[in-house]
Enzyme design. Structure first.
Site, PDB file in Angstrom:
ATOM      1  N   THR A  14      25.655  55.689  28.966  1.00 38.36           N
ATOM      2  CA  THR A  14      27.072  55.382  28.931  1.00 38.36           C
ATOM      3  C   THR A  14      28.158  55.657  30.087  1.00 38.36           C
ATOM      4  O   THR A  14      28.799  54.878  30.710  1.00 38.36           O
ATOM      5  CB  THR A  14      27.492  56.208  27.522  1.00 38.36           C
ATOM      6  OG1 THR A  14      26.248  55.859  26.729  1.00 38.36           O
ATOM      7  CG2 THR A  14      28.711  55.993  27.142  1.00 38.36           C
ATOM      8  N   VAL A 134      33.091  69.245  31.149  1.00 30.29           N
ATOM      9  CA  VAL A 134      33.761  70.029  30.069  1.00 30.29           C
ATOM     10  C   VAL A 134      35.200  69.064  29.388  1.00 30.29           C
ATOM     11  O   VAL A 134      35.933  68.703  30.282  1.00 30.29           O
ATOM     12  CB  VAL A 134      34.696  71.327  30.769  1.00 30.29           C
ATOM     13  CG1 VAL A 134      35.193  72.027  29.489  1.00 30.29           C
ATOM     14  CG2 VAL A 134      33.588  71.854  31.516  1.00 30.29           C
ATOM     15  N   GLU A 192      25.068  61.429  17.181  1.00 34.61           N
ATOM     16  CA  GLU A 192      23.585  61.501  17.801  1.00 34.61           C
ATOM     17  C   GLU A 192      22.495  61.418  16.477  1.00 34.61           C
ATOM     18  O   GLU A 192      22.829  62.039  15.588  1.00 34.61           O
ATOM     19  CB  GLU A 192      23.348  62.464  18.795  1.00 34.61           C
ATOM     20  CG  GLU A 192      24.236  62.558  19.798  1.00 34.61           C
ATOM     21  CD  GLU A 192      23.773  61.746  21.137  1.00 34.61           C
ATOM     22  OE1 GLU A 192      22.824  60.844  20.996  1.00 34.61           O
ATOM     23  OE2 GLU A 192      24.693  61.542  21.817  1.00 34.61           O
ATOM     24  N   LYS A 207      30.300  74.130  27.188  1.00 31.90           N
ATOM     25  CA  LYS A 207      31.622  73.850  27.627  1.00 31.90           C
ATOM     26  C   LYS A 207      32.212  75.148  27.980  1.00 31.90           C
ATOM     27  O   LYS A 207      32.994  75.415  28.995  1.00 31.90           O
ATOM     28  CB  LYS A 207      32.186  72.642  27.067  1.00 31.90           C
ATOM     29  CG  LYS A 207      31.584  71.272  27.040  1.00 31.90           C
ATOM     30  CD  LYS A 207      32.109  70.235  26.004  1.00 31.90           C
ATOM     31  CE  LYS A 207      31.188  69.027  26.055  1.00 31.90           C
ATOM     32  NZ  LYS A 207      31.355  68.260  24.944  1.00 31.90           N
ATOM     33  N   GLY A 304      32.641  59.551  25.940  1.00 26.75           N
ATOM     34  CA  GLY A 304      32.536  57.939  26.079  1.00 26.75           C
ATOM     35  C   GLY A 304      32.572  57.742  27.392  1.00 26.75           C
ATOM     36  O   GLY A 304      33.112  58.298  28.376  1.00 26.75           O
TER      37      GLY A 304
HETATM   38  N1  HSE Z   1      28.572  64.761  22.177  1.00 29.49           N
HETATM   39  C1  HSE Z   1      29.760  65.360  22.580  1.00 29.49           C
HETATM   40  C2  HSE Z   1      30.842  65.222  21.646  1.00 29.49           C
HETATM   41  C3  HSE Z   1      30.197  64.775  23.795  1.00 29.49           C
HETATM   42  O1  HSE Z   1      30.532  64.900  20.553  1.00 29.49           O
HETATM   43  O2  HSE Z   1      31.911  65.479  21.851  1.00 29.49           O
HETATM   44  C4  HSE Z   1      29.439  64.819  25.007  1.00 29.49           C
HETATM   45  O3  HSE Z   1      29.545  66.487  25.352  1.00 29.49           O
END
Ligand code: HSE
Length: 440
Positions: A14, A134, A192, A207, A304
């Site tokens: 992505t 982050v 996911e 983060k 994204g």
């Molecule tokens: N999976 C993360 C989120 C984005 O849902 O914000 C990548 O860290």
């Protein structure tokens, strides 16, 4: 114009796909900004990559990311594969050792190995840039590392995971349970297939560990982050929060206290009038408290392809310009050892929801357990939720009722002791729910 900045890209998913699209769409403008063209010369990607819509036939393919990291043609190794160790770590280390600049979006890798990788970058005199790691497209690394350098930062906090924020927002809007919203989010591709990292708070914690080092000049210490996810939040909590003037958000908070630095990730009650409370859906937000600047709040897309590619590109432009800074602002060799403040010493107000047997003396016993720990109760109500708690039978006296308490400022230790005693007394039929109220 100067020679091109030659990039080896590992990972065309992505974010990698988004980066190739951005570089293709804005190549001339970026070259003008960087003072030299930014040119991808080779890629390393899985044979069965998911993002097949991106044409990579124009690029030289190097199967092994470590070989790509060592490739004599490249100046910069862009790591967009992910993973806290394995080939991501091996290839980033190889690139740094070979004197290549590195740009990565890999928060897990940096949360676990950030200090040693920053030292390696420093030794080789190269960049290790991670704006995309982050809060995706939000330029918070640059903001702390460069724009807020004049400040003594006392706190940095935020909504750092879009999946969790989306789930909490939907639970609030639709009155649905956590499990229902999660299932829908997975079906729609927002979450996911294995959402543990997101909903369990680990992605936020990765983060946060990076923000902490940037803000306080300390070594990265992921193992010191206290982590709770959002799995236990119920519609009854969201409804009670609403009535009390709060919203529930999964926050990452790094705070300097007298006893050290608190790093914590947990659902928190945030007052409705605050800017962070209004950040909904998949958006992220980061707030930084500096002594001279006051509070700075950034909001934007935390994930994204396009948004994250925007962050990777800004790191590449900096390298193209020769603007190379220590990864965490302070020189890697001068990052201070992290001094952890114990979670049990955390001070704040607490929301507590108990499922209490509706019988004489139950309230009095609960109140006295709180008093024994020196906890002052701001309010206590027996609630009949708009959303029924599953399995709550109200048909006869003695069946459980929801009791919601708000405490005045107290310590985590006192609350935990009081709740353990309340459970032992046997007036509750389920584990107490406890949500911290964040003072903003
Ligand atoms: N999976 C993360 C989120 C984005 O849902 O914000 C990548 O860290």
């Amino acid at each position: 114009m100067a020679n091109a900045l030659k990039v080896g890209l590992a990972g065309v998913g992505t974010v990698g796909g988004g980066l190739l699209q951005l570089l293709a769409a804005r190549g001339d403008a970026l070259a003008a900004l960087a003072g030299r063209p930014i040119q991808v010369v080779a890629v390393s990607t899985l044979e069965d990559r998911r993002n097949k819509s991106i044409d990579i036939s124009a690029f030289r393919r190097v199967q092994d990311p470590v070989a790509l990291a060592n490739d004599p043609e490249i100046d910069v190794f862009v790591e967009l594969m992910g993973g806290e160790g394995g080939v991501a770590k091996a290839s980033v280390e190889a690139a740094l050792r070979a004197g290549k600049h590195v740009v990565t979006a890999n928060k897990a890798l940096l949360a676990h190995h950030g200090t040693s990788l920053a030292k390696l970058a420093e030794k080789s005199g190269v960049a290790l840039n991670f704006e995309a790691a982050v809060a995706g497209g939000i330029p918070v690394v640059k903001a702390i590392r460069e724009s807020l350098q004049g400040n003594d930062i006392s706190r940095v906090y935020g909504i750092l995971n879009g999946t969790c924020n989306y789930i909490l927002t939907r639970m609030e809007r639709d009155g649905q349970s956590f499990a229902e919203v999660l299932k829908e989010a997975q079906a729609q591709g927002y979450a996911e297939a294995d959402p543990t990292f997101d909903i369990g708070g680990f992605d936020t914690a990765h983060k946060l560990a990076l923000l902490t080092s940037l803000a306080f000049g300390t070594e990265v210490s992921f193992d010191s982050v206290y982590i709770e996810g959002i799995e236990a939040i119920t519609p009854a909590d969201i409804e009670a929060a609403d009535d009390l003037g709060y919203r529930i958000k999964l926050l990452g908070v790094a705070l300097r206290t007298d006893s050290g630095i608190e790093q914590r990730v947990h659902p928190a009650m945030v007052p409705k009038h605050t800017s962070i409370a209004e950040v909904d859906g998949v958006l992220n937000s980061v707030a930084i408290d500096g002594d001279f600047v006051g509070e700075v709040v950034l909001v934007g897309r935390g994930a994204g392809g396009p948004a994250t590619a925007s962050a990777v590109t800004s790191d590449l432009i900096d390298i193209g310009r020769g603007h190379i800074l220590p990864p965490f602002g302070a020189k890697a060799s001068s990052l201070k050892p992290y001094k952890q403040a114990e979670m049990r010493a955390h001070e704040g107000g607490y929301y507590i929801r108990l499922s209490v047997y509706d019988r004489t003396g139950a309230f009095a016993a609960i109140a006295s357990r709180m008093a024994e720990q020196g906890i002052s109760i701001e309010s206590i109500v027996q609630r009949r939720p708009r959303v029924e708690l599953p399995g709550l039978d109200r048909s006869h006296k003695g069946s459980p009722a929801a009791v919601v308490m708000i405490t005045h400022q107290t310590t985590e230790d006192a609350v935990r002791r009081a709740l353990a005693a309340i459970e032992r007394d046997g007036h509750v039929d389920a584990k107490p729910q406890m949500i911290r109220i964040e003072k903003l």
